[in-house]
Motif scaffolding. Structure first.
Motif, PDB file in Angstrom:
ATOM      1  N   ALA A 204       0.834  -1.216   0.000  1.00 50.01           N
ATOM      2  CA  ALA A 204       0.000   0.000   0.000  1.00 50.01           C
ATOM      3  C   ALA A 204       0.859   1.252   0.000  1.00 50.01           C
ATOM      4  N   ALA A 205       1.903   1.242   0.799  1.00 52.28           N
ATOM      5  CA  ALA A 205       2.771   2.422   0.897  1.00 52.28           C
ATOM      6  C   ALA A 205       3.452   2.693  -0.445  1.00 52.28           C
ATOM      7  N   ALA A 206       3.945   1.633  -1.073  1.00 50.48           N
ATOM      8  CA  ALA A 206       4.612   1.792  -2.369  1.00 50.48           C
ATOM      9  C   ALA A 206       3.615   2.274  -3.426  1.00 50.48           C
ATOM     10  N   GLU A 207       2.443   1.710  -3.399  1.00 53.79           N
ATOM     11  CA  GLU A 207       1.385   2.064  -4.359  1.00 53.79           C
ATOM     12  C   GLU A 207       1.075   3.561  -4.382  1.00 53.79           C
ATOM     13  N   ILE A 208       0.997   4.154  -3.192  1.00 56.21           N
ATOM     14  CA  ILE A 208       0.593   5.561  -3.163  1.00 56.21           C
ATOM     15  C   ILE A 208       1.777   6.526  -3.226  1.00 56.21           C
ATOM     16  N   GLY A 209       2.986   5.990  -3.187  1.00 58.57           N
ATOM     17  CA  GLY A 209       4.146   6.861  -3.401  1.00 58.57           C
ATOM     18  C   GLY A 209       4.887   7.298  -2.149  1.00 58.57           C
ATOM     19  N   ILE A 210       4.774   6.523  -1.065  1.00 64.23           N
ATOM     20  CA  ILE A 210       5.575   6.795   0.135  1.00 64.23           C
ATOM     21  C   ILE A 210       7.026   6.434  -0.211  1.00 64.23           C
ATOM     22  N   LYS A 211       7.976   7.259   0.201  1.00 59.18           N
ATOM     23  CA  LYS A 211       9.375   7.003  -0.165  1.00 59.18           C
ATOM     24  C   LYS A 211      10.130   6.155   0.870  1.00 59.18           C
ATOM     25  N   TYR A 212       9.768   6.321   2.154  1.00 63.60           N
ATOM     26  CA  TYR A 212      10.421   5.543   3.215  1.00 63.60           C
ATOM     27  C   TYR A 212       9.371   4.976   4.158  1.00 63.60           C
ATOM     28  N   LEU A 213       9.514   3.687   4.448  1.00 66.05           N
ATOM     29  CA  LEU A 213       8.626   3.037   5.410  1.00 66.05           C
ATOM     30  C   LEU A 213       9.515   2.296   6.411  1.00 66.05           C
ATOM     31  N   THR A 214       9.439   2.710   7.680  1.00 65.83           N
ATOM     32  CA  THR A 214      10.247   2.039   8.708  1.00 65.83           C
ATOM     33  C   THR A 214       9.335   1.206   9.593  1.00 65.83           C
ATOM     34  N   MET A 215       9.684  -0.061   9.784  1.00 65.94           N
ATOM     35  CA  MET A 215       8.855  -0.954  10.572  1.00 65.94           C
ATOM     36  C   MET A 215       9.656  -1.524  11.735  1.00 65.94           C
ATOM     37  N   TYR A 216       9.107  -1.322  12.927  1.00 63.03           N
ATOM     38  CA  TYR A 216       9.769  -1.809  14.149  1.00 63.03           C
ATOM     39  C   TYR A 216       9.407  -3.279  14.303  1.00 63.03           C
ATOM     40  N   ALA A 217      10.376  -4.152  14.031  1.00 65.41           N
ATOM     41  CA  ALA A 217      10.105  -5.587  14.035  1.00 65.41           C
ATOM     42  C   ALA A 217      10.611  -6.285  15.294  1.00 65.41           C
ATOM     43  N   PHE A 218      11.679  -5.730  15.887  1.00 72.14           N
ATOM     44  CA  PHE A 218      12.248  -6.377  17.088  1.00 72.14           C
ATOM     45  C   PHE A 218      13.085  -5.350  17.839  1.00 72.14           C
ATOM     46  N   SER A 219      12.748  -5.146  19.095  1.00 70.74           N
ATOM     47  CA  SER A 219      13.468  -4.131  19.873  1.00 70.74           C
ATOM     48  C   SER A 219      14.578  -4.767  20.702  1.00 70.74           C
ATOM     49  N   THR A 220      15.489  -3.940  21.154  1.00 72.26           N
ATOM     50  CA  THR A 220      16.548  -4.414  22.054  1.00 72.26           C
ATOM     51  C   THR A 220      15.911  -5.117  23.259  1.00 72.26           C
ATOM     52  N   GLU A 221      14.831  -4.521  23.745  1.00 72.37           N
ATOM     53  CA  GLU A 221      14.142  -5.060  24.928  1.00 72.37           C
ATOM     54  C   GLU A 221      13.470  -6.407  24.633  1.00 72.37           C
ATOM     55  N   ASN A 222      13.134  -6.660  23.379  1.00 71.53           N
ATOM     56  CA  ASN A 222      12.470  -7.918  23.022  1.00 71.53           C
ATOM     57  C   ASN A 222      13.378  -9.142  23.232  1.00 71.53           C
ATOM     58  N   TRP A 223      14.711  -8.919  23.364  1.00 70.96           N
ATOM     59  CA  TRP A 223      15.605 -10.048  23.679  1.00 70.96           C
ATOM     60  C   TRP A 223      15.246 -10.669  25.023  1.00 70.96           C
ATOM     61  N   ASN A 224      14.537  -9.908  25.856  1.00 68.22           N
ATOM     62  CA  ASN A 224      14.157 -10.416  27.185  1.00 68.22           C
ATOM     63  C   ASN A 224      12.909 -11.295  27.161  1.00 68.22           C
TER      64      ASN A 224
END
Ligand code: IPE
Ligand code: IPE
Ligand code: MG
Length: 246
Positions: free
Chosen positions: A51-71
């Motif tokens: 969807a983002a690419a379709e409408i012309g967004i140039k950058y999409l950042t997705m938080y997939a795993f945090s430092t804290e998620n190692w816990n």
């Protein structure tokens, strides 16, 4: 008119950042294990990227795993890493087909070797794509990033290649993982949690924040469009008054 048609192409955010949250609760609601939620979250990633690419967004950042998620429990961490390797591998062809460049921010060296290698390979294989940049935040936390930036800057001062009085916003920005990526104009978090969880603390300084109760595995294209429409109805004042903006 569809939601997509209502979006003003002249007022698109250049960069959208997303905290993908609620996979565990989604799975629990179905009487399943948490990993089932992560697996289903992949569909939402695919849909959102498209969807983002379709409408012309140039950058999409997705938080997939945090430092804290190692816990988290070891089995969940292992399952998440396996899912990551599998997904990156399976999606590279689609990224290339849609001319999407993959990048990653975070302490990538802390990832299991197969995960790290798969990621580097996908980054290399997509590096010439120019339609949109997809940035995965992996083993990422903003305080970790800021500490690294401060260390690098301090080293340059010690080496006398930089003087302390020269340090400005640009110096800091250029030492973050996101150097050369514009700050997100819009940050979305799913699952009804109203917090930042150590994500892009510097970069979100003036971002519009959008929270939805939808759990991440339920997030679809239309939800992204709705967030963008909400963003387009906001007045971004940057400290000025409304009158000064006209
Ligand atoms: C987000 O969903 C995915 C990751 C943090 C990896 P959660 O796993 O945090 O799901 P909830 O918040 O427990 O529902
Ligand atoms: C934030 O989600 C990290 C990711 C989405 C990868 P969490 O679910 O880990 O955040 P907290 O710990 O509840 O704030
Ligand atoms: Mg969560």
């Amino acid at each position: 008119m569809s939601l997509k048609e209502k979006i003003n192409p002249a007022k698109l955010p250049e960069h959208i950042a997303i905290i993908m949250d609620g996979n565990g609760r989604w799975a629990k609601q179905q009487g399943e294990q948490r990993i089932f939620g992560h697996e289903n979250g992949v569909k939402s990633v695919r849909d959102t990227v498209e969807a983002a690419a379709e409408i012309g967004i140039k950058y999409l950042t997705m938080y997939a795993f945090s430092t804290e998620n190692w816990n988290r429990p070891k089995e969940e961490v292992i399952a998440l890493m396996q899912l990551l390797v599998y997904t990156i591998n399976a999606e590279t062809a689609t990224l290339n087909k849609n001319s999407i460049r993959l990048q990653a921010i975070g302490d990538l060296k802390s990832l299991p070797p197969d995960c790290y290698n798969e990621l580097q390979e996908a980054i290399e294989n997509t590096k010439n794509n120019s339609r949109m940049t997809l940035v995965l935040a992996l083993s990422y936390s903003s305080r970790w990033e800021i500490i690294n930036a401060v260390k690098e800057i301090a080293q340059k001062v010690e080496d006398k290649t930089l003087s302390a009085s020269e340090i400005n916003e640009d110096t800091i920005a250029q030492h973050l993982c996101t150097a050369n990526i514009p700050d997100p104009e819009l940050m979305i978090r799913t699952s009804g949690e109203h917090r930042i969880s150590n994500f892009l603390l510097w970069q979100l300084a003036y971002s519009e924040l959008y929270f939805t109760d939808k759990l991440w595995p339920d997030f679809r294209k239309e939800d992204l469009f709705e967030a963008i429409l909400d963003y387009q109805n906001r007045e971004r004042r940057f400290g000025k008054t409304s009158e000064q903006l006209v």
